[in-house]
Design a protein around this motif. Structure first.
Motif, PDB file in Angstrom:
ATOM      1  N   ASP A  22       0.848  -1.188   0.000  1.00  0.00           N
ATOM      2  CA  ASP A  22       0.000   0.000   0.000  1.00  0.00           C
ATOM      3  C   ASP A  22       0.884   1.240   0.000  1.00  0.00           C
ATOM      4  OD1 ASP A  22      -1.863   1.978   0.133  1.00  0.00           O
ATOM      5  OD2 ASP A  22      -2.754   1.357   2.026  1.00  0.00           O
ATOM      6  N   GLY A  23       1.117   1.764  -1.192  1.00  0.00           N
ATOM      7  CA  GLY A  23       2.023   2.900  -1.334  1.00  0.00           C
ATOM      8  C   GLY A  23       1.375   4.252  -1.160  1.00  0.00           C
ATOM      9  N   LEU A  73      -9.628   2.811 -10.509  1.00  0.00           N
ATOM     10  CA  LEU A  73      -8.168   2.819 -10.555  1.00  0.00           C
ATOM     11  C   LEU A  73      -7.552   2.791  -9.157  1.00  0.00           C
ATOM     12  CD1 LEU A  73      -7.603   5.402 -13.425  1.00  0.00           C
ATOM     13  CD2 LEU A  73      -7.556   2.900 -13.555  1.00  0.00           C
ATOM     14  N   THR A  74      -8.357   2.434  -8.159  1.00  0.00           N
ATOM     15  CA  THR A  74      -7.847   2.284  -6.802  1.00  0.00           C
ATOM     16  C   THR A  74      -6.719   1.253  -6.784  1.00  0.00           C
ATOM     17  OG1 THR A  74      -9.987   2.833  -5.840  1.00  0.00           O
ATOM     18  CG2 THR A  74      -8.473   1.596  -4.451  1.00  0.00           C
ATOM     19  N   GLY A  75      -5.702   1.506  -5.989  1.00  0.00           N
ATOM     20  CA  GLY A  75      -4.592   0.563  -5.895  1.00  0.00           C
ATOM     21  C   GLY A  75      -5.019  -0.781  -5.333  1.00  0.00           C
ATOM     22  N   TRP A  76      -4.131  -1.732  -5.415  1.00  0.00           N
ATOM     23  CA  TRP A  76      -4.403  -3.105  -4.977  1.00  0.00           C
ATOM     24  C   TRP A  76      -4.695  -3.132  -3.484  1.00  0.00           C
ATOM     25  CZ3 TRP A  76      -0.473  -7.615  -6.217  1.00  0.00           C
ATOM     26  CH2 TRP A  76      -1.112  -8.841  -6.026  1.00  0.00           C
ATOM     27  N   ASP A  77      -5.852  -3.653  -3.096  1.00  0.00           N
ATOM     28  CA  ASP A  77      -6.244  -3.776  -1.693  1.00  0.00           C
ATOM     29  C   ASP A  77      -5.550  -4.999  -1.104  1.00  0.00           C
ATOM     30  OD1 ASP A  77      -7.400  -4.036   0.785  1.00  0.00           O
ATOM     31  OD2 ASP A  77      -9.438  -4.400   0.048  1.00  0.00           O
ATOM     32  N   LEU A  78      -4.565  -4.772  -0.258  1.00  0.00           N
ATOM     33  CA  LEU A  78      -3.797  -5.858   0.337  1.00  0.00           C
ATOM     34  C   LEU A  78      -4.153  -6.084   1.800  1.00  0.00           C
ATOM     35  CD1 LEU A  78      -0.429  -5.174  -1.454  1.00  0.00           C
ATOM     36  CD2 LEU A  78      -2.072  -6.980  -1.921  1.00  0.00           C
ATOM     37  N   GLY A  79      -5.369  -5.686   2.172  1.00  0.00           N
ATOM     38  CA  GLY A  79      -5.938  -6.035   3.467  1.00  0.00           C
ATOM     39  C   GLY A  79      -5.054  -5.684   4.643  1.00  0.00           C
ATOM     40  N   ARG A  80      -4.878  -6.661   5.530  1.00  0.00           N
ATOM     41  CA  ARG A  80      -4.147  -6.412   6.777  1.00  0.00           C
ATOM     42  C   ARG A  80      -2.646  -6.250   6.566  1.00  0.00           C
ATOM     43  NH1 ARG A  80      -2.030 -11.336   8.355  1.00  0.00           N
ATOM     44  NH2 ARG A  80      -2.887 -13.142   7.242  1.00  0.00           N
ATOM     45  N   TRP A  81      -2.170  -6.520   5.344  1.00  0.00           N
ATOM     46  CA  TRP A  81      -0.758  -6.282   5.070  1.00  0.00           C
ATOM     47  C   TRP A  81      -0.472  -4.829   4.724  1.00  0.00           C
ATOM     48  CZ3 TRP A  81       0.523 -10.939   1.298  1.00  0.00           C
ATOM     49  CH2 TRP A  81       0.446 -12.139   2.022  1.00  0.00           C
ATOM     50  N   SER A  82      -1.481  -4.048   4.484  1.00  0.00           N
ATOM     51  CA  SER A  82      -1.283  -2.659   4.074  1.00  0.00           C
ATOM     52  C   SER A  82      -0.431  -1.901   5.090  1.00  0.00           C
ATOM     53  CB  SER A  82      -2.632  -1.953   3.911  1.00  0.00           C
ATOM     54  OG  SER A  82      -3.343  -2.509   2.840  1.00  0.00           O
ATOM     55  N   GLY A  83       0.550  -1.185   4.568  1.00  0.00           N
ATOM     56  CA  GLY A  83       1.428  -0.388   5.412  1.00  0.00           C
ATOM     57  C   GLY A  83       2.636  -1.124   5.939  1.00  0.00           C
ATOM     58  N   ALA A 143      -4.418   8.709 -17.469  1.00  0.00           N
ATOM     59  CA  ALA A 143      -4.674   8.421 -16.057  1.00  0.00           C
ATOM     60  C   ALA A 143      -3.371   8.201 -15.312  1.00  0.00           C
ATOM     61  CB  ALA A 143      -5.564   7.187 -15.921  1.00  0.00           C
ATOM     62  N   VAL A 144      -3.268   8.790 -14.131  1.00  0.00           N
ATOM     63  CA  VAL A 144      -2.173   8.491 -13.221  1.00  0.00           C
ATOM     64  C   VAL A 144      -2.628   7.296 -12.385  1.00  0.00           C
ATOM     65  CG1 VAL A 144      -0.719   9.324 -11.342  1.00  0.00           C
ATOM     66  CG2 VAL A 144      -1.437  10.899 -13.162  1.00  0.00           C
ATOM     67  N   ALA A 145      -1.888   6.202 -12.455  1.00  0.00           N
ATOM     68  CA  ALA A 145      -2.319   4.962 -11.816  1.00  0.00           C
ATOM     69  C   ALA A 145      -1.146   4.264 -11.154  1.00  0.00           C
ATOM     70  CB  ALA A 145      -2.970   4.038 -12.847  1.00  0.00           C
ATOM     71  N   GLU A 146      -1.412   3.625 -10.035  1.00  0.00           N
ATOM     72  CA  GLU A 146      -0.366   2.949  -9.282  1.00  0.00           C
ATOM     73  C   GLU A 146       0.250   1.799 -10.094  1.00  0.00           C
ATOM     74  OE1 GLU A 146      -1.501   2.031  -5.255  1.00  0.00           O
ATOM     75  OE2 GLU A 146      -2.577   3.931  -5.042  1.00  0.00           O
ATOM     76  N   PRO A 147       1.504   1.439  -9.796  1.00  0.00           N
ATOM     77  CA  PRO A 147       2.185   0.407 -10.584  1.00  0.00           C
ATOM     78  C   PRO A 147       1.398  -0.887 -10.730  1.00  0.00           C
ATOM     79  CG  PRO A 147       3.750   1.500  -9.147  1.00  0.00           C
ATOM     80  CD  PRO A 147       2.394   2.038  -8.781  1.00  0.00           C
TER      81      PRO A 147
END
Length: 206
Positions: A22-23, A73-83, A143-147
């Motif tokens: 989660d960048g 275009l929301t970034g990848w939802d990585l749940g409890r790993w975010s941050g 569009a500006v989009a996350e990697p």
């Protein structure tokens, strides 16, 4: 009508430097400088969008773009790993990380699987980037989009195996162009908009 979809990856920030899931963090000073330097190289478009993260919206603003936030275009939802850092998660949950990388349908973090990410981004590409989308006036969408979103778009556009996602790298401030229409896309892979920035500590997963 041929449609041109141009995806710009965001500039450098602290989360990317530290290889965190989660960048979503503001641009750091070096990232701001690079984005300002790249502004003149950004192509024009009738429709300008951005992922809704602070990272993407901040990049768009620094590039001088008046971008509308696009939820698809929301970034990848990585749940409890975010941050968390990738190496930290790998040390604490090696089996879960192995499942996440090895199975596109796995979501051990409780968020979005890789397959779901590719399907979401692919749906946007075939819809919003289609003939009747908001860019139809001049046939272009910028569009500006996350990697991770850019990588997912390329996987979908070229009908690649979902696992190919892991073999694609997207550097900061790179332009990836997709042209065609739903069901048939050509891809022009990353063109840097500015001088290369410092590489992140690990492959980009967010």
């Amino acid at each position: 009508m041929t449609v041109r979809v141009m995806l710009v990856s965001p500039s450098m920030n602290a989360a990317l430097r530290e290889a965190r899931f989660d960048g979503d963090a503001p641009l750091d000073r070096a990232g701001e400088r690079s984005a300002r330097a790249a502004a003149a190289a950004v192509p024009r478009s009738g429709t300008v969008l951005s992922g809704p993260s602070t990272w993407c919206l901040g990049t768009a603003a620094t590039l001088g773009l008046s971008a509308r936030a696009e939820p698809a275009l929301t970034g990848w939802d990585l749940g409890r790993w975010s941050g968390r850092r990738l190496d930290e998660v790998g040390a604490a949950e090696p089996a879960a990380v192995a499942a996440w990388i090895g199975d596109p349908s796995a979501a051990p973090h409780g968020g979005e699987s890789l397959r779901a990410l590719v399907e979401r981004v692919g749906g946007w590409l075939d819809g919003t980037g289609g003939v009747d989308g908001p860019g139809a006036g001049d046939g272009s969408v910028l569009a500006v989009a996350e990697p991770a979103v850019v990588r997912a778009a390329v996987v979908h556009a070229l009908a690649l195996p979902v696992e190919a996602f892991w073999r694609l790298d997207v550097a900061p401030l790179v332009l990836t162009e997709l042209s065609g229409r739903s069901g048939r896309w050509n891809v022009r892979l990353g063109r840097p908009l500015a001088a290369p920035q410092e590489s992140p500590a690990a492959p980009q997963d967010s």
